[in-house]
Design a protein around this motif. Structure first.
Motif, short mmCIF file in Angstrom:
data_model
loop_
_atom_site.label_atom_id
_atom_site.label_comp_id
_atom_site.label_asym_id
_atom_site.label_seq_id
_atom_site.Cartn_x
_atom_site.Cartn_y
_atom_site.Cartn_z
N ASN A 95 0.71 -1.37 0.15
CA ASN A 95 0.10 -0.04 0.07
C ASN A 95 0.75 1.32 0.11
O ASN A 95 0.52 2.38 -0.64
CB ASN A 95 -0.83 0.07 1.37
CG ASN A 95 -2.26 0.91 1.16
OD1 ASN A 95 -2.69 0.96 0.02
ND2 ASN A 95 -2.57 1.28 2.27
N CYS A 126 -1.84 5.57 8.99
CA CYS A 126 -3.20 5.43 8.04
C CYS A 126 -3.94 6.76 7.67
O CYS A 126 -4.14 7.18 6.67
CB CYS A 126 -4.15 4.36 8.58
SG CYS A 126 -3.28 2.73 8.48
N ASP A 127 -4.38 7.47 8.88
CA ASP A 127 -5.22 8.57 8.79
C ASP A 127 -4.48 9.80 8.11
O ASP A 127 -5.05 10.37 7.24
CB ASP A 127 -5.53 9.02 10.04
CG ASP A 127 -6.59 8.36 10.97
OD1 ASP A 127 -7.19 7.32 10.13
OD2 ASP A 127 -6.41 8.40 11.91
N THR A 155 -10.39 8.88 -4.67
CA THR A 155 -10.97 7.44 -4.68
C THR A 155 -9.74 6.54 -4.38
O THR A 155 -9.85 5.71 -3.54
CB THR A 155 -11.65 7.04 -5.64
OG1 THR A 155 -10.97 7.10 -6.91
CG2 THR A 155 -13.00 7.66 -5.80
N GLN A 158 -8.67 7.08 -0.72
CA GLN A 158 -9.70 6.42 0.46
C GLN A 158 -9.54 4.95 0.26
O GLN A 158 -9.64 4.26 1.25
CB GLN A 158 -10.90 6.70 0.08
CG GLN A 158 -11.57 8.00 0.12
CD GLN A 158 -12.97 8.28 -0.45
OE1 GLN A 158 -13.21 8.39 -1.59
NE2 GLN A 158 -13.79 8.79 0.62
N LYS A 159 -9.09 4.28 -0.86
CA LYS A 159 -8.76 2.86 -0.82
C LYS A 159 -7.50 2.54 0.05
O LYS A 159 -7.60 1.58 0.49
CB LYS A 159 -8.92 2.68 -2.42
CG LYS A 159 -8.30 1.00 -2.57
CD LYS A 159 -8.08 0.82 -4.10
CE LYS A 159 -7.94 -0.62 -4.15
NZ LYS A 159 -7.45 -1.18 -5.48
N HIS A 161 -6.25 4.20 2.41
CA HIS A 161 -6.95 4.31 3.77
C HIS A 161 -7.45 3.11 4.31
O HIS A 161 -6.98 2.66 5.41
CB HIS A 161 -7.59 5.61 4.16
CG HIS A 161 -7.99 5.80 5.49
ND1 HIS A 161 -9.19 5.50 6.14
CD2 HIS A 161 -7.02 6.34 6.54
CE1 HIS A 161 -9.13 6.01 7.13
NE2 HIS A 161 -7.96 6.19 7.46
N ALA A 162 -8.35 2.60 3.60
CA ALA A 162 -9.25 1.68 4.09
C ALA A 162 -8.39 0.20 3.93
O ALA A 162 -8.36 -0.51 5.10
CB ALA A 162 -10.25 1.11 2.94
N ILE A 165 -6.31 0.73 7.15
CA ILE A 165 -6.92 0.32 8.57
C ILE A 165 -7.16 -1.13 8.56
O ILE A 165 -7.30 -1.29 9.99
CB ILE A 165 -8.28 1.26 8.63
CG1 ILE A 165 -7.95 2.77 8.45
CG2 ILE A 165 -9.12 0.82 9.71
CD1 ILE A 165 -7.32 3.35 9.65
N SER A 166 -7.22 -1.79 7.69
CA SER A 166 -7.92 -3.39 7.82
C SER A 166 -6.68 -4.00 8.10
O SER A 166 -6.60 -5.10 8.71
CB SER A 166 -8.03 -3.71 6.33
OG SER A 166 -7.07 -4.03 5.39
#
Length: 169
Positions: A95, A126-127, A155, A158-159, A161-162, A165-166
Motif C-alpha cells: 500500500n 493510515c489517517d 478514491t 480512500q482505498k 486508507h481502507a 486500517i484493515s
C-alpha cells in the motif's frame, strides 16, 4: 496480522498488477490531470534513464512495465532504508509503495506517514493518507463531490486508507 521487518519485504506481484491497472496504460505521454506532469506508460513521469517525460514521448506496454519496475525497485530500497526497525504486513508495505509510486520517494521521506511509522503509530500513519496535501492537484481539492477533474486521486486515497486500517491489530 503478522508484521515483519520492512527490510525483509518487497512489493508483491499482486500489488504490481494492481498498481499498473490503477495507472492504466498510455502509449503517448499526456497530462493525466490538469496541473499534473506529463506521464507515459503506467503513470511514469521519468524514463528509466532519469530524464523527465515530455508530451509526445511514446512507450510500448513492455517498456512501460520495465520502466515501472525500475522505478519501483529504486524507490523500494530508499523506502526500506527510511524505516529502520519498522515492521509491516505485506499489505501495508504494498500500500505504501503504491503511494510512493504516485507521489515520489522525496515526498515519502518528509511525510507524516513515515514519521508516524517510525514512532510505532500505524493508525496515525493510515489517517495521514487522507491529509489535504494528498488529495489535491494544482491546488484543487479532489475530494470535492461530483468533480470530474481528479476524483480518482481521492478514491485512490480512500482505498489506500481502507487497506491500511484493515491491517491494524
Amino acid at each position: 496480522m503478522k508484521r515483519i521487518g520492512v527490510a525483509s519485504l518487497s512489493m508483491s506481484a499482486a500489488a504490481l498488477v494492481t498498481l499498473v491497472v490503477s495507472e492504466w496504460f498510455t502509449p503517448v505521454a499526456t497530462i493525466p490531470v490538469k496541473g499534473d506532469r506529463p506521464t507515459v506508460g503506467f503513470g511514469s513521469t521519468y524514463h528509466i534513464d532519469g530524464t523527465p517525460v515530455k508530451l509526445g514521448d511514446t512507450m510500448t506496454p513492455v517498456q512501460a512495465l520495465k520502466t515501472a519496475q525500475a522505478h519501483i525497485s529504486a524507490d523500494e530500497q530508499q523506502f526500506r532504508d527510511s524505516l529502520p526497525g519498522v515492521e509491516m504486513t505485506q499489505e501495508e508495505y504494498d500500500n505504501y509503495i503504491d503511494w510512493v509510486y504516485q507521489y515520489g520517494i522525496g515526498r515519502w521521506i518528509n511525510s507524516p506517514m513515515r514519521k508516524s511509522l517510525l514512532s510505532g503509530d500505524h493508525a496515525a500513519a493510515c489517517d495521514a493518507l487522507l491529509l489535504p496535501q494528498y488529495r489535491t492537484v494544482a491546488g484543487y481539492d479532489c475530494s470535492t463531490p461530483g468533480n470530474k477533474r481528479c476524483y480518482g486521486v481521492w478514491t485512490r486515497a480512500q482505498k489506500r486508507h481502507a487497506i491500511c486500517i484493515s491491517q491494524l491489530n
